[in-house]
Scaffold this active site. Structure first.
Site, mmCIF file in Angstrom:
data_model
loop_
_atom_site.group_PDB
_atom_site.id
_atom_site.type_symbol
_atom_site.label_atom_id
_atom_site.label_comp_id
_atom_site.label_asym_id
_atom_site.label_seq_id
_atom_site.Cartn_x
_atom_site.Cartn_y
_atom_site.Cartn_z
ATOM 1 N N GLN A 22 0.823 -1.201 0.000
ATOM 2 C CA GLN A 22 0.000 0.000 0.000
ATOM 3 C C GLN A 22 0.861 1.256 0.000
ATOM 4 O O GLN A 22 1.663 1.448 0.906
ATOM 5 C CB GLN A 22 -0.890 -0.031 1.244
ATOM 6 C CG GLN A 22 -1.645 1.255 1.508
ATOM 7 C CD GLN A 22 -2.341 1.241 2.860
ATOM 8 O OE1 GLN A 22 -3.432 0.712 2.993
ATOM 9 N NE2 GLN A 22 -1.702 1.820 3.859
ATOM 10 N N GLY A 23 0.738 2.096 -1.015
ATOM 11 C CA GLY A 23 1.517 3.334 -1.080
ATOM 12 C C GLY A 23 0.664 4.519 -0.697
ATOM 13 O O GLY A 23 0.112 5.209 -1.556
ATOM 14 N N SER A 47 4.687 -1.614 4.151
ATOM 15 C CA SER A 47 5.042 -2.992 4.527
ATOM 16 C C SER A 47 4.961 -3.878 3.283
ATOM 17 O O SER A 47 4.229 -3.573 2.342
ATOM 18 C CB SER A 47 4.141 -3.512 5.649
ATOM 19 O OG SER A 47 2.848 -3.034 5.525
ATOM 20 N N GLU A 51 -9.163 -1.260 6.747
ATOM 21 C CA GLU A 51 -7.963 -1.383 7.578
ATOM 22 C C GLU A 51 -8.293 -1.218 9.057
ATOM 23 O O GLU A 51 -7.855 -1.982 9.896
ATOM 24 C CB GLU A 51 -6.916 -0.343 7.190
ATOM 25 C CG GLU A 51 -5.671 -0.418 8.057
ATOM 26 C CD GLU A 51 -4.563 0.518 7.615
ATOM 27 O OE1 GLU A 51 -3.416 0.087 7.632
ATOM 28 O OE2 GLU A 51 -4.851 1.662 7.251
#
Lengths: 397, 348
Positions: A126-127, A161, A244
């Site tokens: 995830q950016g 991550s 999330e």
């Protein structure tokens, strides 16, 4: 008030339990390391085929295709926890990108990405965060400039991550620098093998690199990777963030930690006395147990709200703040209970629990900060739960 | 599965809150605290009319036969308005004397009013403790609840049994606490024969403690509501103080601690109602937990009010003191936690 399940659900529990018992010998063990380990992928496919993973994802995209049923999902999670058989794969692709794609992706994107992602053949990162865009995520500056059928990306991301292992990234980029802050952002996906992407591991206080920095230098990515629409990335990201926050603060995981701590205090001794027999430590344990029971009951309340299609209100808003803090406190007590030996780490003859408590005491602090800091959570509780006013915006200089 | 209040339970609590908003308004609470007995009697009359005395008495004895969760909702509403009431003592008496149909009938009808002298089940100080010798009770009990107007007193003896005695046969003196809205007494017995004797099980004791926790839940919720309302109104530096993060975060922290505590009370009460083996343990944890959360809320909500919170003008101190008394009542948080540890076999 009724905490028992209807017979159809008890029957479902029996089915799940039987499936797990029958296949337990095929489950991966601690020997099966790595993201694309063949045994882990085979296990994931078996779980999907049995309706124990990717349960509500439509069959046409590789899922099991069941109707959503909160109680059945809960039973499955409970059975994995109870039997301690390794559960379905998780990670940002499965937990965050796939739900987002199902909601907002095109048919072609769903066909291309969902099956390999849920089967563990395609890893995502995830950016989102940037050095200048943490709590203020909409301040992202990584730019994407149009060039024919492509965007050219420059900038950097942090706290990424699995960037080293990932095949793909879903990323927030600024496509319209002149639009208002929330309106010039695009949510785009691209392969991590694209030239111009550099991944540098970010070593954290645990001693390992759980996160990375990612740098983009003239990275050309096709426009077909845009999810939903250009400049609508903020809406897409919010859909993902909802998924999330649901992951952090799960009371069942916290309960498991507490049981581990009780077991530790019953077996460990100091000066010939069991730790649990020390009244001060026992009192601290009971304090935490009360909080764990409270969070568990709070979780039951949230589940009921979801079953009834009602918003969970304050009960839902407090989970991330309270749950993450409680995990941290459980690790704190374990370290204190171990006394001098509590400071040992990573390896050695006298190390307890493989050093897990110190690791958690550090890593869990990361979780208190990550996924919306404790302070941001308090703003959310105050503004959405207690209807308190927002901080006035600073006048532009 | 359904972890939520039923329609009936919501109605019970809402209608009681409606009664209390009239019958236990702050002006009256102030007068009760100042010792105006007429005001206390008026509140008692309103609560009697609502039918509180019969709620917890089994249907077979002429009551409504409600459960522990219902009782917690009632006690929470009483705590919300810092209303003094003998409901807790009545509910605990009904639980302890379960099976004694004639007495229960008198409780439901309001003819028998019980006081609780159970402090010595948890702590004996200053020579307190009542002994049963040759069928007679002798000794004293501290901080007995709901003695004013009681016809009977439930007294714990030093062996852990509980006896009902005629209130008229006890000599009582007031013990002044920080909470002037409720009265507490020292009860002395000198060779009084018990009318009935029972041995309380862990569930009955835990139920009494759980009601104290529910009272704190209500009082704590009221303090949060008052703090949030004040923060949205009070202006400093040209803006309402509720827009400052320092103040918002104090309010958020209070809500974040109290909301899961509410679920804990529901869960513990439900466990007692269905006879779950974990029920008494969870109720003991709830007593201790609400003591801690309540203390935090009482302090923080007062601070949100700034200097006004410290004055008598807004009356916030009645809630602060209610929570402060509840914390110590029927065993400190440490004692309640130790009871929870014992109930799950962690103490050898």
């Amino acid at each position: 008030m009724k905490l028992t399940l209807d017979p159809q659900y008890e029957a479902f529990r029996a089915e799940v339990s039987e499936t797990l018992a029958k296949n337990a010998h095929l489950a991966p063990t601690s020997e099966d390391k790595g993201y694309k380990n063949a045994k882990r992928i085979a296990w994931q496919k078996l779980l999907i085929g049995s309706g124990l993973a990717a349960r509500t994802i439509p069959k046409e995209y590789g899922g099991y295709g069941a109707e959503p049923d909160i109680l059945k999902s809960r039973i499955i999670a409970e059975e994995f926890a109870r039997t301690r058989i390794p559960g379905p794969m998780a990670g940002q692709g499965i937990s965050m990108f796939v739900p987002t794609l199902l909601e907002l992706g095109t048919e072609a994107q769903k066909q291309a990405y969902i099956r390999p992602t849920i089967e563990g053949e395609m890893i995502w990162c995830q950016g989102y965060s940037e050095p200048g865009a943490g709590s203020d995520l909409a301040a992202v500056r990584t730019s994407a400039v149009e060039d024919g059928d492509h965007y050219v990306i420059n900038g950097s991301k942090i706290w990424t991550s699995t960037a080293k292992q990932a095949d793909m990234m879903f990323c927030l980029v600024r496509t319209d620098p002149n639009a208002k802050k929330h309106e010039g952002i695009t949510y785009i996906t691209f392969p991590m093998s694209t030239p111009g992407i550099e991944v540098r591991p970010l070593v954290d206080m645990t001693g390992s690199a759980n996160f990375n920095e990612v740098f983009f230098t003239d990275v050309r990515v096709p426009k077909s990777g845009v999810i939903f629409a250009p400049n609508k990335g903020w809406q897409v990201a919010n859909a993902t963030l909802t998924h999330e926050r649901g992951m952090l603060g799960d009371p069942n995981a916290t309960k498991a930690r507490l049981l581990e701590l009780i077991a530790l205090m019953k077996t460990e001794t100091v000066n010939g006395q069991r730790l649990i027999d020390n009244p001060v430590l026992r009192d601290r344990l009971m304090k935490l147990q009360a909080e764990v029971y409270a969070m568990q009951a709070n979780g039951l309340r949230i589940t009921t709200s979801r079953l009834q299609g009602q918003p969970a209100g304050l009960a839902g808003l407090v989970v991330k703040l309270q749950g993450c803090d409680l995990n941290h406190e459980i690790a704190r007590l374990a370290i204190d209970a171990l006394g001098e030996l509590g400071i040992l780490y990573e390896e050695g003859e006298h190390l307890r629990s493989d050093g897990a408590w110190q690791w958690r005491y550090m890593y869990d602090l990361g979780l208190i900060i990550g996924g919306g800091t404790a302070q941001i959570q308090k703003n959310i509780i105050a503004e959405r739960g207690l209807d308190m006013p927002r901080e006035p915006k600073l006048a532009k200089a | 599965m359904e972890f939520a209040l039923s329609e009936d339970q919501r109605m019970l609590q809402d209608s009681l809150k409606g009664v209390l908003s009239e019958a236990a308004h702050l002006d009256r609470i102030r007068k009760i605290a100042a010792g105006e007995t007429g005001e206390g009697a008026a509140l008692d009359a309103a609560l009697s009319e609502f039918g509180l005395s019969a709620l917890m008495v089994p249907e077979a004895a002429g009551g409504l036969g409600l459960g522990a969760l219902d009782a917690c909702l009632v006690q929470e509403a009483l705590g919300y308005d810092v209303a003094p009431s003998r409901f807790l003592a009545t509910a605990v008496a009904a639980k302890l004397l379960g099976g004694k149909v004639d007495i229960l009938g008198n409780i439901a009808g309001g003819e028998a009013k019980f006081a609780l002298a159970l402090t010595e089940l948890f702590s004996r100080r200053d020579g307190a403790g009542v002994e049963l010798k040759g069928g007679k009770l002798t000794g004293k009990s501290l901080l007995a609840q709901s003695v004013d107007g009681a016809t009977h007193i439930l007294v714990a003896d030093t062996a852990g049994a509980v006896h009902s005695v005629e209130a008229a046969k006890a000599s009582v003196t007031v013990m002044q606490t920080i909470d002037r809205t409720r009265t507490f007494h020292e009860v002395s017995l000198d060779g009084v024969a018990p009318l009935v004797s029972v041995t309380p099980d862990a569930g009955a004791i835990a139920f009494a403690r759980l009601l104290v926790a529910a009272d704190t839940l209500g009082a704590g919720q009221a303090m949060i509501d008052k703090a949030v309302a004040y923060a949205k109104e009070r202006q400093q530096f040209g803006r309402v103080i509720g827009s400052f993060q320092a103040v918002k975060h104090m309010c958020a922290e209070m809500a974040a601690k109290l909301e899961p505590a509410r679920a804990l009370i529901w869960h513990a009460a439900h466990a007692l109602d269905i006879g779950d083996a974990e029920g008494p343990m969870m109720a003991s944890l709830a007593k201790a937990h609400l003591a801690e959360v309540g203390t935090f809320v009482a302090r923080t909500a007062t601070e949100v009010h700034g200097g006004m919170g410290f004055t008598d003008l807004v009356g916030l101190h009645y809630w602060y003191k209610r929570i402060g008394v509840n914390r110590q009542l029927l065993g400190s948080p440490e004692q309640a936690r130790e009871a929870a540890a014992q109930l799950q076999g962690l103490v050898v």
